[in-house]
Enzyme design. Structure first.
Site, short mmCIF file in Angstrom:
data_model
loop_
_atom_site.label_atom_id
_atom_site.label_comp_id
_atom_site.label_asym_id
_atom_site.label_seq_id
_atom_site.Cartn_x
_atom_site.Cartn_y
_atom_site.Cartn_z
N PHE A 229 -19.33 -1.73 -3.27
CA PHE A 229 -19.49 -0.36 -2.79
C PHE A 229 -20.32 -0.32 -1.52
O PHE A 229 -21.36 -0.98 -1.42
CB PHE A 229 -20.18 0.51 -3.84
CG PHE A 229 -19.30 0.97 -4.95
CD1 PHE A 229 -18.48 2.08 -4.80
CD2 PHE A 229 -19.29 0.30 -6.17
CE1 PHE A 229 -17.66 2.51 -5.83
CE2 PHE A 229 -18.47 0.72 -7.21
CZ PHE A 229 -17.66 1.84 -7.04
N ASP A 230 -19.88 0.50 -0.58
CA ASP A 230 -20.71 0.91 0.53
C ASP A 230 -21.76 1.86 -0.05
O ASP A 230 -21.62 2.33 -1.18
CB ASP A 230 -19.83 1.63 1.56
CG ASP A 230 -20.60 2.20 2.72
OD1 ASP A 230 -21.50 1.52 3.23
OD2 ASP A 230 -20.31 3.35 3.11
N LEU A 231 -22.81 2.19 0.73
CA LEU A 231 -23.84 3.11 0.24
C LEU A 231 -23.72 4.49 0.89
O LEU A 231 -23.34 5.46 0.24
CB LEU A 231 -25.23 2.52 0.49
CG LEU A 231 -26.42 3.38 0.07
CD1 LEU A 231 -26.35 3.78 -1.41
CD2 LEU A 231 -27.73 2.68 0.39
#
Length: 218
Positions: free
Chosen positions: A8-10
């Site tokens: 996941f990106d943040l």
């Protein structure tokens, strides 16, 4: 496509971090006597590596952009980091993926130090096997570099079962370069067109849609 590992990106994927980032940029610009553009222009900073954005948007040298980053962190490290919120439905998405036996990791261009503080503060660190990000010295900021770092650290070898979930072009480009799958979320800061043009394989309008897709393609 069978997925067992989700990266996941943040910013723009797990949390809506725009307020804190934009306020930190304004602080840095004001400190260095640079005219502050409209918020629409400042929102372009959310997601991509910040130092590169300072250079691109304001025509700064590498050294000047480094100084801007130092000033940015003066505000962000104490205030901006908490001017943030978790998107509705994200904790439920992470919980369902964890319960389904997925390996969940983070690959962000944000400094790893800050990413870990945010994850702990907003109580979603417990879902992540590993939280990987950029170095504070400005290295390892390219999304592809971060992805490779996370995969190596976690000893992930079957890239055909890995998917990157993010909201901006660099997430999709990084995934493609790393030879992993990609899912573009439409509730973040990027557009469907941006994600599609840069290789997103599937799309989700909400965290709920994202988890259903991820579980279906498991």
């Amino acid at each position: 496509m069978k997925v067992s590992t989700v990266l996941f990106d943040l910013d723009g994927t797990i949390t809506d971090s725009a307020p804190g980032i934009i306020n930190s940029i304004r602080y840095s610009l004001e400190k260095h006597g640079i005219a502050i553009p409209e918020e629409q222009e400042l929102r372009k900073f959310v997601g991509p590596p910040l130092k590169e954005q300072f250079q691109k948007v304001f025509g700064l040298t590498d050294a000047e952009a480094g100084q801007m980053m130092n000033s940015y962190r003066e505000y962000y490290g104490t205030k901006g980091i908490f001017e943030n919120r978790v998107y509705k439905g994200v904790p439920e998405m992470l919980s369902r993926l964890q319960s389904a036996g997925m390996r969940i990791m983070m690959a962000t261009s944000k400094a790893e130090k800050y990413a870990r503080i945010i994850a702990e503060h907003f109580s979603f660190a417990k879902y992540f096997e590993y939280i990987g990000g950029a170095c504070m010295d400005g290295t390892r900021i390219d999304k592809h570099e971060v992805i490779e770092y996370v995969l190596k650290t976690c000893k992930v070898t079957d890239r055909g079962r890995v998917i990157m979930v993010g909201d901006r072009s660099h997430d999709m480009i990084g995934a493609k370069r790393a030879g992993i799958h990609s899912l573009g979320v439409l509730y973040g800061y990027g557009t469907r067109e941006e994600l599609e043009q840069n290789g997103a394989e599937v799309f989700a309008a909400t965290p709920g849609e994202a988890v259903e897709l991820l579980l279906t393609i498991k």
